[in-house]
Design an enzyme around this catalytic site. Structure first.
Site, PDB file in Angstrom:
ATOM      1  N   LYS A 178       0.782  -1.234   0.000  1.00  0.00           N
ATOM      2  CA  LYS A 178       0.000   0.000   0.000  1.00  0.00           C
ATOM      3  C   LYS A 178       0.823   1.299   0.000  1.00  0.00           C
ATOM      4  O   LYS A 178       0.325   2.356  -0.396  1.00  0.00           O
ATOM      5  CB  LYS A 178      -0.951  -0.012   1.190  1.00  0.00           C
ATOM      6  CG  LYS A 178      -2.139  -0.957   0.992  1.00  0.00           C
ATOM      7  CD  LYS A 178      -3.284  -0.210   0.389  1.00  0.00           C
ATOM      8  CE  LYS A 178      -4.388  -1.109  -0.082  1.00  0.00           C
ATOM      9  NZ  LYS A 178      -5.563  -0.377  -0.513  1.00  0.00           N
ATOM     10  N   ASP A 209      -8.935  -0.316   6.731  1.00  0.00           N
ATOM     11  CA  ASP A 209      -8.995  -1.469   7.623  1.00  0.00           C
ATOM     12  C   ASP A 209      -7.586  -2.005   7.857  1.00  0.00           C
ATOM     13  O   ASP A 209      -7.404  -3.160   8.197  1.00  0.00           O
ATOM     14  CB  ASP A 209      -9.963  -2.548   7.134  1.00  0.00           C
ATOM     15  CG  ASP A 209     -10.069  -2.575   5.634  1.00  0.00           C
ATOM     16  OD1 ASP A 209      -9.048  -2.292   4.974  1.00  0.00           O
ATOM     17  OD2 ASP A 209     -11.165  -2.867   5.123  1.00  0.00           O
TER      18      ASP A 209
END
Ligand code: PLP
Length: 371
Positions: A74, A100
Site C-alpha cells: 500500500k 482497515d
C-alpha cells in the site's frame, strides 16, 4: 455464466475515457518511487515445485511484503498521492483516511516522511495489532463503531470540518483524482515486473490473480494489462472473501453494488463495502473471472506458501496477501469451480502470476495459522 461463488465475464478490453484513465496514462510513479531512499523493486519469486504439485506450468509470486519495510504494497499508492498533493499544495498539514489496516499504515508512513501529520479512522472490526501498527508510523488512530463504508463517510466529513486532506483509496462520484493518484502509485510494481521479466528472461504469464477490497489495486492492474496488451491481455481473475464480495455481486447485477451477504472475514484488507467507482469502470472491461472464497482457503494458501515444496522459496503471506493464490487453489481443487477452470484452460501449460500483497501484518494470528 455465474453461480454463488463465481461470475464468468466477457471483457471488451476497452479503456474507459475518464479522469482516472487520464491520470493513469499521464503519471510516472516509478520514477518518483525510484527517488526514495527506501526504494527497491520487490522480488518476483518462481515456485516450480508448488506449480508441479498443483498441476500447472509455473506459479510466480510478486512479493510485496518486502515493500518499503511496510510489509504490504500500500505504500506505493499513499506515497505517490501524498507527494503529488504536496507538490500542488505545500500548505497541507494533516492527511486523513479511513482504512482497515494497510492503507492507513501507508498514509501514516508517507505523511511522516514528508513532515506532515495524519489522522486514521478504522472500522469496528480492525484488530488491536493492526491499530498499533498504524500508530507506530506516527498517526492518530480513531476506531469507530462503524463498518468500512460508514468509516469512509466519517473520514470525509471530519476532513471537511477540520481542513484536513482526505487521502482515500477508493473513489466515488466527485472524488476521483486522489484515488487515481493512489492507483497510479500501484502501477510501479507492474512496471517493475516488465524489467524483471526481461532481465531474468522469464516468460510472460497467462493468468493473473488479483485480490479485491474496493478494487483500486485490481483496477490499476486492469488498466496496466489493457493498455499494454489490449485483447491479448493475460486472463485476469479477481478474488474476494465470501463475506465481502462487492465486486462479484456487482458483476452479477451488472452495476456497482454493496456486498449482498456481508460477513466477518479474516481477510481484513479485503473487507470493504461498495467497489470503487474508478476500479469498477476498469475491472468490468478487463476481468474474465470473478470469484469469492471462504476464509479457510486463505489459511490453506498461507500455510502452503510458508511451508514450501522441494527447493521452492518460503513466502510469508498474510490473510489478504495470500488471497489471490487462495483463489487459484479454490479453482483447481473445488469442483464447484469446474467451469472456471475450463474457461481459464488451467493445466500444465499455464503460467500464473499471483501477488503477495501483504506479509504477516497481524503476527499473532499469522503464527497461529501457520503452526
Ligand atoms: C493486503 C491487501 N491486499 C489487497 C488489498 C485490496 O486493495 P483494494 O482495496 O484496492 O482492492 C488490500 C486493501 O487494503 C490489502 O490490504
Amino acid at each position: 455464466m455465474s453461480n454463488k461463488s463465481f461470475y464468468i465475464n466477457q471483457p471488451d478490453f476497452i479503456l474507459p475515457g475518464n479522469t482516472t484513465v487520464s491520470i493513469l496514462k499521464e503519471k510516472d510513479a516509478l520514477g518518483f518511487h525510484r527517488s526514495l531512499e527506501e526504494y527497491q523493486p520487490t522480488p518476483l519469486i518462481p515456485l516450480p515445485d508448488l506449480a508441479q504439485q498443483l498441476g500447472v506450468g509455473m506459479v510466480y509470486v510478486k512479493d510485496e511484503s518486502k515493500r518499503f519495510g511496510l510489509n504490504a504494497f500500500k505504500g506505493l499508492g499513499a506515497s505517490f498521492a501524498i507527494h503529488q498533493i504536496i507538490q500542488e499544495n505545500p500548505q497541507v498539514e494533516v492527511f486523513c483516511t479511513a482504512t482497515d489496516g494497510n492503507h492507513g499504515k501507508a498514509v501514516a508512513w508517507a505523511a511522516k516522511k514528508f513532515g506532515k501529520k495524519s489522522v486514521v479512522f478504522v472500522p469496528s472490526d480492525t484488530t488491536l495489532n493492526r491499530i498499533k501498527a498504524i500508530e507506530k508510523e506516527g498517526a492518530t488512530v480513531i476506531q469507530l463503531n462503524k463498518n468500512y463504508d460508514d468509516t469512509c463517510a466519517h473520514a470525509e466529513e471530519a476532513s471537511k470540518l477540520n481542513n484536513w486532506e482526505l487521502v482515500q483509496d477508493t473513489a466515488w462520484e466527485g472524488y476521483e483524482t486522489i484515488p487515481a493518484l493512489i492507483m497510479a502509485g500501484y502501477l510501479t510494481h507492474f512496471r517493475e515486473m516488465e524489467n524483471e521479466v526481461h532481465t531474468l528472461g522469464l516468460p510472460e504469464v497467462d493468468v493473473v490473480f488479483l485480490q479485491v477490497g474496493v478494487g483500486s489495486w485490481a483496477g490499476a492492474a486492469a488498466f496496466y494489462y489493457m493498455q499494454r496488451y489490449g485483447s491479448q491481455s493475460p486472463l485476469l481473475v479477481t478474488v474476494e472473501p465470501e463475506g465481502s464480495s462487492g465486486l462479484l455481486d456487482s458483476f452479477k447485477k451488472q452495476e456497482r453494488t454493496i456486498p449482498e451477504n456481508p460477513a466477518h472475514t479474516i481477510m481484513a484488507g479485503l473487507s470493504c463495502g461498495i467497489p470503487s467507482i474508478s476500479g469498477w469502470s476498469l475491472l468490468k472491461n478487463a476481468v474474465s473471472i470473478a470469484v469469492s472464497i471462504p476464509d479457510e482457503r486463505a489459511t490453506e494458501a498461507m500455510r502452503l506458501l510458508y511451508h514450501p515444496k522441494g527447493k521452492d522459496q518460503r513466502v510469508i503471506s498474510g490473510e489478504s496477501g495470500a488471497a489471490g493464490f487462495a483463489g487459484l487453489l479454490a479453482i483447481l481443487q473445488d469442483s464447484r469451480f469446474e467451469p472456471v477452470k475450463k474457461h481459464l484452460r488451467l493445466g500444465p501449460q499455464s503460467r500464473i502470476l499471483v501477488f503477495n500483497t501483504e506479509g504477516d501484518t497481524d503476527q499473532e494470528r499469522f503464527k497461529r495459522i501457520i503452526s
